[in-house]
Design a protein around this motif. Structure first.
Motif, PDB file in Angstrom:
ATOM      1  N   ALA A   1      70.838  88.712  20.475  1.00 11.86           N
ATOM      2  CA  ALA A   1      71.423  89.198  21.734  1.00 11.86           C
ATOM      3  C   ALA A   1      72.094  87.828  22.572  1.00 11.86           C
ATOM      4  O   ALA A   1      73.164  87.949  23.065  1.00 11.86           O
ATOM      5  CB  ALA A   1      70.487  89.848  22.776  1.00 11.86           C
ATOM      6  N   LEU A   2      71.505  86.727  22.507  1.00 10.52           N
ATOM      7  CA  LEU A   2      72.072  85.529  23.210  1.00 10.52           C
ATOM      8  C   LEU A   2      73.313  85.081  22.232  1.00 10.52           C
ATOM      9  O   LEU A   2      74.220  84.627  23.197  1.00 10.52           O
ATOM     10  CB  LEU A   2      70.901  84.247  22.793  1.00 10.52           C
ATOM     11  N   TYR A   3      73.450  85.181  21.069  1.00 15.48           N
ATOM     12  CA  TYR A   3      74.610  84.840  20.637  1.00 15.48           C
ATOM     13  C   TYR A   3      75.653  85.740  20.873  1.00 15.48           C
ATOM     14  O   TYR A   3      76.928  85.577  21.061  1.00 15.48           O
ATOM     15  CB  TYR A   3      74.564  84.953  19.141  1.00 15.48           C
ATOM     16  N   SER A   4      75.592  87.111  21.075  1.00 22.53           N
ATOM     17  CA  SER A   4      76.254  88.012  21.421  1.00 22.53           C
ATOM     18  C   SER A   4      76.768  87.766  22.892  1.00 22.53           C
ATOM     19  O   SER A   4      77.899  88.001  23.022  1.00 22.53           O
ATOM     20  CB  SER A   4      75.743  89.415  21.493  1.00 22.53           C
ATOM     21  N   ASN A   5      75.935  87.608  23.812  1.00 21.38           N
ATOM     22  CA  ASN A   5      76.322  87.265  25.072  1.00 21.38           C
ATOM     23  C   ASN A   5      77.144  86.148  25.314  1.00 21.38           C
ATOM     24  O   ASN A   5      78.104  86.126  26.029  1.00 21.38           O
ATOM     25  CB  ASN A   5      75.057  86.849  26.025  1.00 21.38           C
ATOM     26  N   ARG A   6      76.876  85.133  24.297  1.00 23.16           N
ATOM     27  CA  ARG A   6      77.793  83.793  24.354  1.00 23.16           C
ATOM     28  C   ARG A   6      79.126  84.121  23.796  1.00 23.16           C
ATOM     29  O   ARG A   6      80.389  83.688  24.315  1.00 23.16           O
ATOM     30  CB  ARG A   6      77.140  82.776  23.585  1.00 23.16           C
ATOM     31  N   SER A   7      79.252  85.081  22.804  1.00 28.12           N
ATOM     32  CA  SER A   7      80.266  85.484  22.248  1.00 28.12           C
ATOM     33  C   SER A   7      81.194  86.172  23.250  1.00 28.12           C
ATOM     34  O   SER A   7      82.566  85.724  23.414  1.00 28.12           O
ATOM     35  CB  SER A   7      79.988  86.551  21.184  1.00 28.12           C
ATOM     36  N   PHE A   8      80.906  86.876  24.104  1.00 24.76           N
ATOM     37  CA  PHE A   8      81.687  87.663  25.196  1.00 24.76           C
ATOM     38  C   PHE A   8      82.014  86.424  26.227  1.00 24.76           C
ATOM     39  O   PHE A   8      83.158  86.717  26.604  1.00 24.76           O
ATOM     40  CB  PHE A   8      80.767  88.575  25.934  1.00 24.76           C
ATOM     41  N   SER A   9      81.221  85.634  26.518  1.00 24.98           N
ATOM     42  CA  SER A   9      81.644  84.511  27.327  1.00 24.98           C
ATOM     43  C   SER A   9      82.867  83.680  26.794  1.00 24.98           C
ATOM     44  O   SER A   9      83.957  83.299  27.237  1.00 24.98           O
ATOM     45  CB  SER A   9      80.573  83.361  27.820  1.00 24.98           C
ATOM     46  N   PHE A  10      82.730  83.395  25.500  1.00 22.97           N
ATOM     47  CA  PHE A  10      84.040  82.611  24.992  1.00 22.97           C
ATOM     48  C   PHE A  10      85.298  83.293  24.701  1.00 22.97           C
ATOM     49  O   PHE A  10      86.223  82.782  25.167  1.00 22.97           O
ATOM     50  CB  PHE A  10      83.494  82.278  23.323  1.00 22.97           C
ATOM     51  N   LEU A  11      84.975  84.803  24.502  1.00 18.91           N
ATOM     52  CA  LEU A  11      86.213  85.699  24.739  1.00 18.91           C
ATOM     53  C   LEU A  11      86.765  85.804  26.082  1.00 18.91           C
ATOM     54  O   LEU A  11      88.073  85.627  26.439  1.00 18.91           O
ATOM     55  CB  LEU A  11      85.636  86.937  24.325  1.00 18.91           C
ATOM     56  N   ARG A  12      85.982  85.701  26.934  1.00 16.82           N
ATOM     57  CA  ARG A  12      86.499  85.736  28.566  1.00 16.82           C
ATOM     58  C   ARG A  12      87.189  84.350  28.883  1.00 16.82           C
ATOM     59  O   ARG A  12      88.351  84.404  29.661  1.00 16.82           O
ATOM     60  CB  ARG A  12      85.416  85.972  29.271  1.00 16.82           C
ATOM     61  N   LEU A  13      86.971  83.236  28.111  1.00 10.73           N
ATOM     62  CA  LEU A  13      87.499  82.150  28.287  1.00 10.73           C
ATOM     63  C   LEU A  13      88.704  81.698  27.562  1.00 10.73           C
ATOM     64  O   LEU A  13      89.496  80.802  27.582  1.00 10.73           O
ATOM     65  CB  LEU A  13      86.487  80.889  27.833  1.00 10.73           C
ATOM     66  N   GLY A  14      89.015  82.929  26.675  1.00 11.24           N
ATOM     67  CA  GLY A  14      90.190  82.794  25.740  1.00 11.24           C
ATOM     68  C   GLY A  14      89.987  81.971  24.432  1.00 11.24           C
ATOM     69  O   GLY A  14      91.143  81.310  23.950  1.00 11.24           O
ATOM     70  N   LEU A  15      88.583  81.770  23.906  1.00 15.59           N
ATOM     71  CA  LEU A  15      88.447  81.001  22.908  1.00 15.59           C
ATOM     72  C   LEU A  15      87.705  82.146  22.069  1.00 15.59           C
ATOM     73  O   LEU A  15      86.463  82.097  21.354  1.00 15.59           O
ATOM     74  CB  LEU A  15      87.172  79.918  23.408  1.00 15.59           C
ATOM     75  N   PRO A  16      88.871  82.921  20.979  1.00 19.65           N
ATOM     76  CA  PRO A  16      88.445  83.892  20.347  1.00 19.65           C
ATOM     77  C   PRO A  16      87.601  83.163  18.874  1.00 19.65           C
ATOM     78  O   PRO A  16      86.723  84.051  18.735  1.00 19.65           O
ATOM     79  CB  PRO A  16      89.599  84.523  19.756  1.00 19.65           C
ATOM     80  N   ALA A  17      88.219  82.147  18.509  1.00 19.20           N
ATOM     81  CA  ALA A  17      87.469  81.815  17.230  1.00 19.20           C
ATOM     82  C   ALA A  17      85.949  81.400  17.479  1.00 19.20           C
ATOM     83  O   ALA A  17      85.259  81.801  16.703  1.00 19.20           O
ATOM     84  CB  ALA A  17      88.099  80.614  16.933  1.00 19.20           C
ATOM     85  N   ARG A  18      85.781  80.663  18.578  1.00 18.65           N
ATOM     86  CA  ARG A  18      84.253  80.738  19.056  1.00 18.65           C
ATOM     87  C   ARG A  18      83.432  81.758  19.142  1.00 18.65           C
ATOM     88  O   ARG A  18      82.401  81.899  18.946  1.00 18.65           O
ATOM     89  CB  ARG A  18      84.123  79.453  20.139  1.00 18.65           C
ATOM     90  N   ALA A  19      84.455  82.607  19.784  1.00 18.43           N
ATOM     91  CA  ALA A  19      83.717  84.260  20.055  1.00 18.43           C
ATOM     92  C   ALA A  19      83.328  84.877  18.659  1.00 18.43           C
ATOM     93  O   ALA A  19      82.119  85.410  18.763  1.00 18.43           O
ATOM     94  CB  ALA A  19      84.554  85.040  21.036  1.00 18.43           C
ATOM     95  N   LEU A  20      84.359  84.816  17.813  1.00 16.63           N
ATOM     96  CA  LEU A  20      83.954  85.358  16.649  1.00 16.63           C
ATOM     97  C   LEU A  20      82.686  84.786  15.781  1.00 16.63           C
ATOM     98  O   LEU A  20      81.909  85.346  15.234  1.00 16.63           O
ATOM     99  CB  LEU A  20      85.025  85.441  15.704  1.00 16.63           C
ATOM    100  N   ALA A  21      82.629  83.401  15.562  1.00 16.22           N
ATOM    101  CA  ALA A  21      81.731  82.860  15.238  1.00 16.22           C
ATOM    102  C   ALA A  21      80.351  83.143  15.699  1.00 16.22           C
ATOM    103  O   ALA A  21      79.240  83.392  15.088  1.00 16.22           O
ATOM    104  CB  ALA A  21      81.732  81.281  15.420  1.00 16.22           C
ATOM    105  N   CYS A  22      80.057  83.154  17.117  1.00 15.79           N
ATOM    106  CA  CYS A  22      78.939  83.812  17.846  1.00 15.79           C
ATOM    107  C   CYS A  22      78.598  85.163  17.408  1.00 15.79           C
ATOM    108  O   CYS A  22      77.236  85.500  17.261  1.00 15.79           O
ATOM    109  CB  CYS A  22      79.092  83.531  19.348  1.00 15.79           C
TER     110      CYS A  22
END
Length: 71
Positions: free
Chosen positions: A20-41
């Motif tokens: 769940a922690l990685y999932s939460n961080r994924s959403f945060s990266f997506l909101r910042l416009g960092l889709p590659a980092r979001a996808l990795a998480c």
């Protein structure tokens, strides 16, 4: 939002097997416009969720987790 990612990263460092922690961080990266980092998480989160659950004794539940939610 950057502070939130720092907090989420600290939480991951403390509990690196919590999907769940990685999932939460994924959403945060997506909101910042960092889709590659979001996808990795997101991929890391999924890999942790699909890991065998035999060590906690609920391996028989894993295939049926979403069964009750499907309409």
């Amino acid at each position: 939002m950057a502070l939130r990612i720092e907090e989420e990263s600290a939480a991951i460092a403390a509990a690196p097997k919590e999907a769940a922690l990685y999932s939460n961080r994924s959403f945060s990266f997506l909101r910042l416009g960092l889709p590659a980092r979001a996808l990795a998480c997101r991929r890391r989160s999924q890999s942790l969720r699909t890991a065998p659950a035999a060590d906690i004794g609920v391996e028989f539940l894993t295939p049926n987790l979403g069964a009750g939610l499907a309409g």
